[in-house]
Write a protein that holds these residues in place. Structure first.
Motif, PDB file in Angstrom:
ATOM      1  N   MET A 326      -4.501   4.168   9.916  1.00  0.00           N
ATOM      2  CA  MET A 326      -4.899   3.511   8.675  1.00  0.00           C
ATOM      3  C   MET A 326      -5.553   4.520   7.741  1.00  0.00           C
ATOM      4  SD  MET A 326      -6.360  -0.011  10.394  1.00  0.00           S
ATOM      5  CE  MET A 326      -6.521   0.624  12.071  1.00  0.00           C
ATOM      6  N   ALA A 406      -0.589   2.364   7.920  1.00  0.00           N
ATOM      7  CA  ALA A 406      -1.050   1.381   6.944  1.00  0.00           C
ATOM      8  C   ALA A 406      -1.827   2.097   5.846  1.00  0.00           C
ATOM      9  CB  ALA A 406      -1.928   0.330   7.618  1.00  0.00           C
ATOM     10  N   VAL A 445       3.204   0.161   6.327  1.00  0.00           N
ATOM     11  CA  VAL A 445       2.660  -1.019   5.650  1.00  0.00           C
ATOM     12  C   VAL A 445       1.831  -0.550   4.467  1.00  0.00           C
ATOM     13  CG1 VAL A 445       1.225  -3.077   5.877  1.00  0.00           C
ATOM     14  CG2 VAL A 445       2.560  -2.271   7.843  1.00  0.00           C
ATOM     15  N   ARG A 447      -0.672  -1.914   1.446  1.00  0.00           N
ATOM     16  CA  ARG A 447      -1.491  -3.024   0.946  1.00  0.00           C
ATOM     17  C   ARG A 447      -1.739  -2.817  -0.530  1.00  0.00           C
ATOM     18  NH1 ARG A 447      -6.358  -4.580  -0.782  1.00  0.00           N
ATOM     19  NH2 ARG A 447      -7.598  -6.197   0.283  1.00  0.00           N
ATOM     20  N   VAL A 515       0.859  -8.401   9.099  1.00  0.00           N
ATOM     21  CA  VAL A 515       1.211  -7.072   9.612  1.00  0.00           C
ATOM     22  C   VAL A 515       1.704  -7.160  11.056  1.00  0.00           C
ATOM     23  CG1 VAL A 515       0.313  -4.789  10.182  1.00  0.00           C
ATOM     24  CG2 VAL A 515      -0.375  -5.890   8.040  1.00  0.00           C
TER      25      VAL A 515
END
Length: 526
Positions: A326, A406, A445, A447, A515
């Motif tokens: 992340m 992410a 991913v 966001r 997710v």
């Protein structure tokens, strides 16, 4: 849920008619773009162009005098699931006179507290003081329209000027130390333009070319830098008259009232309706498909993909054998904080805001990592050695089917010219292309930005209008890349909770479920 190309419609605003040219000359220009980059820059700037109001501030938009009305359905028939609802907004000034030009920043949602349901609407600017708010009808039962003026068109013009001309309004600092000597100096990416006569320390990244500078300490060398931290905001950025455009409960995020009913009752679809195919979405100025909606408190993907619900045991099962990387701001750190409740954290003795952080479950071979993005970064304190650019971190990953990446980068870029964000996203996009090429099966991913609480100071530096602009850039730049997009903008706009830079736990839970549904898709029944 895979990122799909977006049309000009956006849940906050869809423009209509010719738009003014966008001046991209700012004081943060760093390197001349290549011809291909310049072409993309032009397209991106066109995508975020915003109508500019007349220069007078005497007739600004007043949400209290303004009204909206739910328009009757075509033919006066009953409204059913699958139809489209339209509300017409007429903006007026503080004297109660109708506005004759557009550019106000409005957001809209359709919701049902009784059903725990909500969906973001899209707002179409007719450039004459009127706006259409459009909503798909997705559930049976009561539905209520809420339309909010975030900023007037006159306020947006001030924000645009600040972004292009005052990139120094949010500044950073670094501590330099050697032995008993220490000095603190100002840092920013635009210092060569803001302070051209002063000696600088150049910390431009050698791999990406991302610029960063600090004023050189008077008695210490540039290689004695210890840390990086938020300096603060500059004051007196606007005139007294402009400051009147940014008043809480007056013209910042004020609800516009309805001239009549603001609620409707939605009937179920008629399966045997011979006109079903023709009436599924009523004709209108925009055919709007949101990314999803809430029902009974759970997020449902609009494309029909069931979003699975995960508890502690199923989260562990899903993450077994996975490495979750992340990167980004504190809105991505929220994801790490949510997941570390199920995966034991390994204490790296890092600063509470900036990290880096790690969580490890050796029994199930799970590794979670969080690292903040490189400057501009408004955290309290980050060690200089821990300042890393996301593109460089991505280039260190081997990737593969058990790797998840992410990303969430937006909140710290809003005070800067839009070219700064374009440049950063371009470097990350290239790094992702390399990662996906060498590690097929890597799940990426992204966001998006979300809405937040606003007052005058936050509006001038981190307004939702800035976030909306970054969100549009993000959507356009990652079109066509095999990534999963978590639409935090719609997930916060559609939800009943107050806007917050850090969304509440129930929204974060829905994001994580979205997710994990991609990490561990449901097995198809034979």
């Amino acid at each position: 849920m895979l990122f799909q190309p977006q049309n000009s419609s956006h849940p906050a605003l869809a423009q209509k008619g010719p738009l003014p040219p966008y001046n991209n000359h700012t004081i943060c220009s760093h390197l001349e773009p290549t011809p291909d980059e310049a072409l993309e820059d032009r397209a991106l700037l066109d995508a975020i162009a915003w109508p500019k109001p007349p220069t007078s501030l005497n007739q600004t938009s007043d949400p209290v005098h303004s009204l909206f009305a739910i328009l009757p359905s075509k033919g006066g028939r009953e409204r059913r699931v699958g139809d489209q609802l339209e509300a017409l907004v007429q903006m007026q000034d503080f004297q109660g006179r109708p506005k004759r030009y557009g550019g106000d920043f409005l957001v809209a949602r359709l919701h049902s507290p009784e059903l725990g349901a909500g969906v973001a609407g899209t707002v179409v600017d007719h450039l004459n003081g009127s706006y259409s708010a459009l909503f798909p009808l997705l559930w049976e039962g009561p539905a209520q329209v809420t339309i909010t003026m975030v900023h007037s068109s006159e306020a947006v013009a001030v924000l645009q000027r600040l972004r292009e001309q005052r990139s120094d309004r949010f500044f950073f600092q670094s501590l330099f130390r050697s032995g008993e000597l220490s000095e603190t100096t100002v840092c920013n990416m635009c210092l060569p333009h803001n302070r051209p006569q002063e000696p600088l320390c150049n910390y431009t990244d050698l791999h990406t070319g991302e610029p960063w500078y600090c004023l050189k300490p008077k008695r210490l060398s540039c290689d004695t830098r210890i840390n990086h931290f938020k300096g603060g905001y500059k004051k007196d950025l606007v005139t007294h008259k402009e400051a009147l455009l940014f008043q809480s409960r007056v013209n910042i995020k004020v609800v516009i009232h309805a001239s009549g009913p603001d609620r409707i009752d939605v009937l179920p679809k008629k399966i045997d309706d011979p006109e079903l195919e023709n009436r599924s979405i009523e004709p209108g100025p925009v055919k709007y498909n949101p990314s999803g909606y809430y029902y009974k408190g759970s997020w449902r993907s609009f494309d029909g993909t069931p979003v699975r619900q995960f508890d502690g045991k199923s989260i562990t099962q899903c993450l077994t054998g996975k490495m979750i990387n992340m990167y980004g701001d504190s809105t991505m750190r929220q994801w790490f904080e949510y997941l570390r409740a199920f995966v034991p954290e390994f204490n790296l003795r890092s600063p509470a805001q900036a990290g880096p952080f790690m969580a490890v479950d050796c029994k199930h071979n799970i590794l979670l990592k969080y690292r903040c993005h490189g400057p501009p970064l408004g955290f309290s304190t980050v060690r200089a050695s821990e300042l890393r650019y996301v593109a460089n971190e991505l280039d260190r990953l081997p990737g593969g089917p058990n790797t998840v990446v992410a990303l969430s980068l937006w909140a710290h870029f809003s005070p800067f010219p839009i070219e700064v964000y374009i440049r950063r996203m371009r470097h990350i996009r290239r790094a992702l292309e390399r990662l996906l090429a060498r590690g097929p099966g890597t799940l990426v991913v992204i966001r998006s930005a979300n809405l937040r609480a606003l007052d005058k100071e936050i509006s001038l530096n981190h307004s939702d209008w800035f976030s909306l602009q970054l969100d549009r850039i993000l959507r356009n730049m990652f079109t066509g890349l095999a990534v999963v997009f978590v639409d935090a903008w719609e997930m916060t706009l559609a939800h009943h909770s107050a806007h917050n830079i850090h969304p509440p736990p129930d929204i974060i839970k829905n994001m994580i479920s979205l997710v994990l549904t991609q990490v561990c898709p449901a097995k198809k029944k034979s």
